[in-house]
Design a protein around this motif. Structure first.
Motif, PDB file in Angstrom:
ATOM      1  N   VAL A 122      -1.510 -12.411   7.301  1.00 46.28           N
ATOM      2  CA  VAL A 122      -1.392 -11.834   5.963  1.00 46.28           C
ATOM      3  C   VAL A 122      -2.472 -10.794   5.709  1.00 46.28           C
ATOM      4  CG1 VAL A 122      -1.473 -12.351   3.496  1.00 46.28           C
ATOM      5  CG2 VAL A 122      -0.220 -13.852   5.037  1.00 46.28           C
ATOM      6  N   ARG A 123      -3.645 -10.977   6.283  1.00 48.14           N
ATOM      7  CA  ARG A 123      -4.721  -9.990   6.105  1.00 48.14           C
ATOM      8  C   ARG A 123      -4.320  -8.642   6.726  1.00 48.14           C
ATOM      9  NH1 ARG A 123      -5.977 -13.907   3.530  1.00 48.14           N
ATOM     10  NH2 ARG A 123      -4.958 -12.517   2.051  1.00 48.14           N
ATOM     11  N   ARG A 124      -3.649  -8.681   7.871  1.00 52.24           N
ATOM     12  CA  ARG A 124      -3.169  -7.449   8.483  1.00 52.24           C
ATOM     13  C   ARG A 124      -2.093  -6.815   7.614  1.00 52.24           C
ATOM     14  NH1 ARG A 124      -0.390  -9.082  12.770  1.00 52.24           N
ATOM     15  NH2 ARG A 124      -2.241  -9.462  14.022  1.00 52.24           N
ATOM     16  N   LEU A 125      -1.241  -7.644   7.023  1.00 58.45           N
ATOM     17  CA  LEU A 125      -0.191  -7.130   6.143  1.00 58.45           C
ATOM     18  C   LEU A 125      -0.804  -6.401   4.946  1.00 58.45           C
ATOM     19  CD1 LEU A 125       2.759  -6.871   5.286  1.00 58.45           C
ATOM     20  CD2 LEU A 125       2.580  -9.145   4.240  1.00 58.45           C
ATOM     21  N   GLU A 126      -1.892  -6.911   4.395  1.00 56.33           N
ATOM     22  CA  GLU A 126      -2.570  -6.239   3.282  1.00 56.33           C
ATOM     23  C   GLU A 126      -3.020  -4.836   3.692  1.00 56.33           C
ATOM     24  OE1 GLU A 126      -4.511 -10.065   0.889  1.00 56.33           O
ATOM     25  OE2 GLU A 126      -5.582  -9.145   2.555  1.00 56.33           O
ATOM     26  N   ARG A 127      -3.484  -4.719   4.919  1.00 53.08           N
ATOM     27  CA  ARG A 127      -3.928  -3.420   5.437  1.00 53.08           C
ATOM     28  C   ARG A 127      -2.740  -2.445   5.493  1.00 53.08           C
ATOM     29  NH1 ARG A 127      -8.066  -1.329   8.771  1.00 53.08           N
ATOM     30  NH2 ARG A 127      -9.206  -3.264   8.420  1.00 53.08           N
ATOM     31  N   TYR A 128      -1.614  -2.909   6.003  1.00 48.49           N
ATOM     32  CA  TYR A 128      -0.409  -2.066   6.077  1.00 48.49           C
ATOM     33  C   TYR A 128       0.075  -1.686   4.679  1.00 48.49           C
ATOM     34  CZ  TYR A 128       0.401  -2.417  11.110  1.00 48.49           C
ATOM     35  OH  TYR A 128       0.292  -2.288  12.470  1.00 48.49           O
ATOM     36  N   LEU A 129       0.016  -2.600   3.756  1.00 55.04           N
ATOM     37  CA  LEU A 129       0.449  -2.320   2.387  1.00 55.04           C
ATOM     38  C   LEU A 129      -0.420  -1.255   1.731  1.00 55.04           C
ATOM     39  CD1 LEU A 129       1.192  -5.976   1.210  1.00 55.04           C
ATOM     40  CD2 LEU A 129       2.876  -4.129   1.342  1.00 55.04           C
ATOM     41  N   ALA A 130      -1.726  -1.291   2.021  1.00 53.98           N
ATOM     42  CA  ALA A 130      -2.636  -0.303   1.432  1.00 53.98           C
ATOM     43  C   ALA A 130      -2.319   1.099   1.938  1.00 53.98           C
ATOM     44  CB  ALA A 130      -4.086  -0.670   1.753  1.00 53.98           C
ATOM     45  N   VAL A 131      -2.018   1.221   3.222  1.00 53.39           N
ATOM     46  CA  VAL A 131      -1.661   2.524   3.782  1.00 53.39           C
ATOM     47  C   VAL A 131      -0.295   2.964   3.267  1.00 53.39           C
ATOM     48  CG1 VAL A 131      -1.257   3.815   5.908  1.00 53.39           C
ATOM     49  CG2 VAL A 131      -3.072   2.103   5.826  1.00 53.39           C
ATOM     50  N   ALA A 132       0.633   2.023   3.183  1.00 56.22           N
ATOM     51  CA  ALA A 132       1.977   2.345   2.683  1.00 56.22           C
ATOM     52  C   ALA A 132       1.924   2.834   1.240  1.00 56.22           C
ATOM     53  CB  ALA A 132       2.876   1.120   2.791  1.00 56.22           C
ATOM     54  N   ALA A 133       1.049   2.242   0.431  1.00 55.47           N
ATOM     55  CA  ALA A 133       0.952   2.610  -0.988  1.00 55.47           C
ATOM     56  C   ALA A 133       0.525   4.054  -1.173  1.00 55.47           C
ATOM     57  CB  ALA A 133      -0.025   1.674  -1.699  1.00 55.47           C
ATOM     58  N   SER A 135       1.274   6.463   1.051  1.00 57.46           N
ATOM     59  CA  SER A 135       2.119   7.324   1.878  1.00 57.46           C
ATOM     60  C   SER A 135       3.141   8.132   1.093  1.00 57.46           C
ATOM     61  CB  SER A 135       2.854   6.474   2.922  1.00 57.46           C
ATOM     62  OG  SER A 135       3.867   5.673   2.289  1.00 57.46           O
ATOM     63  N   GLY A 136       3.530   7.632  -0.088  1.00 53.47           N
ATOM     64  CA  GLY A 136       4.599   8.272  -0.839  1.00 53.47           C
ATOM     65  C   GLY A 136       5.953   7.645  -0.580  1.00 53.47           C
ATOM     66  N   ALA A 137       6.040   6.750   0.397  1.00 51.37           N
ATOM     67  CA  ALA A 137       7.281   6.035   0.700  1.00 51.37           C
ATOM     68  C   ALA A 137       7.266   4.664   0.037  1.00 51.37           C
ATOM     69  CB  ALA A 137       7.449   5.883   2.211  1.00 51.37           C
ATOM     70  N   LYS A 138       8.448   4.086  -0.129  1.00 55.85           N
ATOM     71  CA  LYS A 138       8.544   2.737  -0.690  1.00 55.85           C
ATOM     72  C   LYS A 138       8.390   1.705   0.438  1.00 55.85           C
ATOM     73  CE  LYS A 138      12.433   4.184  -2.319  1.00 55.85           C
ATOM     74  NZ  LYS A 138      13.777   4.342  -2.932  1.00 55.85           N
ATOM     75  N   PRO A 139       7.623   0.630   0.199  1.00 51.99           N
ATOM     76  CA  PRO A 139       7.421  -0.363   1.257  1.00 51.99           C
ATOM     77  C   PRO A 139       8.409  -1.521   1.166  1.00 51.99           C
ATOM     78  CG  PRO A 139       5.883  -0.799  -0.512  1.00 51.99           C
ATOM     79  CD  PRO A 139       6.720   0.386  -0.949  1.00 51.99           C
ATOM     80  N   SER A 140       8.758  -2.039   2.321  1.00 50.80           N
ATOM     81  CA  SER A 140       9.512  -3.286   2.411  1.00 50.80           C
ATOM     82  C   SER A 140       8.940  -4.070   3.581  1.00 50.80           C
ATOM     83  CB  SER A 140      11.002  -3.006   2.641  1.00 50.80           C
ATOM     84  OG  SER A 140      11.710  -4.216   2.844  1.00 50.80           O
ATOM     85  N   VAL A 141       8.848  -5.371   3.452  1.00 54.28           N
ATOM     86  CA  VAL A 141       8.303  -6.210   4.519  1.00 54.28           C
ATOM     87  C   VAL A 141       9.460  -6.802   5.313  1.00 54.28           C
ATOM     88  CG1 VAL A 141       6.943  -8.265   5.060  1.00 54.28           C
ATOM     89  CG2 VAL A 141       6.220  -6.734   3.212  1.00 54.28           C
ATOM     90  N   VAL A 142       9.405  -6.613   6.630  1.00 57.68           N
ATOM     91  CA  VAL A 142      10.422  -7.160   7.522  1.00 57.68           C
ATOM     92  C   VAL A 142       9.764  -8.224   8.387  1.00 57.68           C
ATOM     93  CG1 VAL A 142      12.058  -6.657   9.376  1.00 57.68           C
ATOM     94  CG2 VAL A 142      11.723  -5.000   7.521  1.00 57.68           C
ATOM     95  N   LEU A 143      10.166  -9.460   8.187  1.00 61.30           N
ATOM     96  CA  LEU A 143       9.615 -10.582   8.947  1.00 61.30           C
ATOM     97  C   LEU A 143      10.554 -10.882  10.104  1.00 61.30           C
ATOM     98  CD1 LEU A 143       8.531 -12.849   5.945  1.00 61.30           C
ATOM     99  CD2 LEU A 143       7.091 -11.313   7.317  1.00 61.30           C
ATOM    100  N   THR A 144      10.062 -10.689  11.326  1.00 61.64           N
ATOM    101  CA  THR A 144      10.886 -10.882  12.518  1.00 61.64           C
ATOM    102  C   THR A 144      10.615 -12.243  13.164  1.00 61.64           C
ATOM    103  OG1 THR A 144       9.229  -9.882  13.976  1.00 61.64           O
ATOM    104  CG2 THR A 144      10.797  -8.387  12.906  1.00 61.64           C
ATOM    105  N   LYS A 145      11.466 -12.569  14.142  1.00 59.28           N
ATOM    106  CA  LYS A 145      11.317 -13.798  14.943  1.00 59.28           C
ATOM    107  C   LYS A 145      11.298 -15.048  14.062  1.00 59.28           C
ATOM    108  CE  LYS A 145       8.905 -11.232  18.558  1.00 59.28           C
ATOM    109  NZ  LYS A 145       7.810 -11.208  19.538  1.00 59.28           N
ATOM    110  N   ASP A 261      -4.300   3.294  -0.435  1.00 62.78           N
ATOM    111  CA  ASP A 261      -4.442   2.957  -1.851  1.00 62.78           C
ATOM    112  C   ASP A 261      -4.719   1.454  -1.941  1.00 62.78           C
ATOM    113  OD1 ASP A 261      -4.311   2.578  -4.561  1.00 62.78           O
ATOM    114  OD2 ASP A 261      -2.526   3.809  -4.859  1.00 62.78           O
ATOM    115  N   VAL A 262      -5.991   1.126  -1.782  1.00 65.80           N
ATOM    116  CA  VAL A 262      -6.386  -0.290  -1.775  1.00 65.80           C
ATOM    117  C   VAL A 262      -6.194  -0.909  -3.151  1.00 65.80           C
ATOM    118  CG1 VAL A 262      -8.297  -1.892  -1.342  1.00 65.80           C
ATOM    119  CG2 VAL A 262      -8.008   0.135   0.103  1.00 65.80           C
ATOM    120  N   ALA A 263      -6.480  -0.146  -4.202  1.00 61.43           N
ATOM    121  CA  ALA A 263      -6.367  -0.676  -5.560  1.00 61.43           C
ATOM    122  C   ALA A 263      -4.937  -1.105  -5.877  1.00 61.43           C
ATOM    123  CB  ALA A 263      -6.839   0.366  -6.565  1.00 61.43           C
ATOM    124  N   ALA A 264      -3.946  -0.320  -5.438  1.00 63.16           N
ATOM    125  CA  ALA A 264      -2.548  -0.665  -5.710  1.00 63.16           C
ATOM    126  C   ALA A 264      -2.152  -1.945  -4.999  1.00 63.16           C
ATOM    127  CB  ALA A 264      -1.638   0.479  -5.278  1.00 63.16           C
TER     128      ALA A 264
END
Length: 354
Positions: A122-133, A135-145, A261-264
């Motif tokens: 989950v800590r890695r996911l927070e990092r991805y979410l901050a970069v996604a926020a 980027s200008g694109a909308k984020p969606s989480v895809v959980l595989t396996k 965007d860490v704050a978002a």
């Protein structure tokens, strides 16, 4: 070739004498660009390269560009202009250098892929979410396996606790015939989706299933930590049978924060911080700290606060260094070096004096 199939909404600018195209593959500064006249291998023109201060000013997969096409289809086209991006996903290059690496551009949805096996973090996911926020694109989480989930309900609760409101979560199981139905239904025609995630999460496997063909090789991951090799080594854009557009990217062992965007991503902590007694509260041992009070009651996990502070510090430092790097690149382009710039300024002051 109809460029609307590749996401063109007829809003792209085209200069007289040039042709519109979209970059669909990038490999070592060699580009494949799709145009209304077909696909062309392309290189960056000398003019565009001279105007670029950093790698951010050059094309990446997903970019809309303006090209000068060759008379012979077998010859190389030249990318003369880069159209304005509506979104871009970038990261810091691996290692100590503070340079931005473009991953993909003009994305409508970033699909942040994380496996439910040992890769789950989950800590890695927070990092991805901050970069996604940022980027200008909308984020969606895809959980595989999903077939390898250790405790699916508990893992979903952990993910939900860190997601911004209304962020879709899609669960995939490539071992079942209908295991990707939710993802396939989510992806809409003429929308561009980029799959982002660490090595071994199964991004290429997802694309192989969605495209109904093998478009990329897959390899087994280590059983000890579920990490895989970088099976995808180039970035590529393709149109799926349902007419959605997908960008596959190499797996990332490291996602350095460059534009984030860490704050978002940590809005819950940001909102709590507004109720702290001191405006410069560090949320450590200050009296009247609303964040520490929330941790004491279990409203906020202490590890989430640490993650917020670490990412905030990393993003701040890298942003400052990035700004300095761009300024140095500008000076180099205009004067050759900082020493030469100072000499020009000194000569100018001398001229004004006399």
């Amino acid at each position: 070739m109809n460029l609307s199939e590749y996401g063109n909404t007829e809003s792209q600018v085209v200069t007289a004498g040039l042709n519109l195209g979209r970059v669909i593959t990038v490999s070592h500064q060699t580009f494949t660009v799709v145009t209304e006249f077909g696909r062309f291998h392309a290189e960056i023109s000398g003019r565009l390269r001279n105007l670029a201060m950093t790698a951010e000013d050059l094309p990446t997969v997903g970019d809309w560009v303006q090209l000068r096409l060759p008379a012979n289809r077998e010859d190389v086209a030249y990318i003369e202009r880069l159209n304005e991006r509506h979104s871009v996903f970038l990261r810091k290059t691996a290692g100590r250098q503070i340079d931005a690496q473009l991953v993909a551009a003009n994305i409508d949805w970033l699909l942040l892929c994380m496996a439910l096996d040992h890769n789950f973090n989950v800590r890695r996911l927070e990092r991805y979410l901050a970069v996604a926020a940022a980027s200008g694109a909308k984020p969606s989480v895809v959980l595989t396996k999903a077939d390898q989930a250790r405790d699916l309900s508990a893992q979903l609760a952990e993910v939900d606790a860190v997601l911004p409101p209304q962020t879709p979560v899609i669960i995939c199981d490539a071992t079942r015939a209908d295991g990707l139905a939710e993802l396939a239904n989510f992806m809409q025609p003429r929308q561009t989706y980029a799959l982002i995630g660490s090595s071994g999460v199964g991004k290429t496997t997802l694309i192989n299933h969605l495209s109904h063909q093998v478009v990329g090789e897959t390899q087994a991951v280590r059983a000890s930590d579920s990490h895989g090799r970088h099976t995808t080594t180039t970035r590529q854009l393709m149109v799926l049978p349902n007419q959605s557009i997908v960008i596959d990217t190499p797996g990332m062992r490291e996602l350095g924060l460059m534009d984030a965007d860490v704050a978002a991503t940590f809005d819950d902590i940001v909102q709590l911080a507004q109720h702290c007694r001191f405006s410069d509260c560090t949320h450590q041992q200050e009296p009247g700290c609303a964040v520490q009070a929330a941790i004491a009651t279990g409203e906020v996990d202490a590890t989430r606060l640490r993650s917020y502070q670490e990412l905030q510090q990393e993003a701040s430092v890298n942003t400052q260094l990035r700004g300095k790097a761009r300024e140095q690149a500008k000076i180099k382009r205009m004067f050759g070096s900082k020493k030469q710039m100072q000499a020009v300024r000194k000569a100018s002051r001398h001229h004004q004096k006399y």
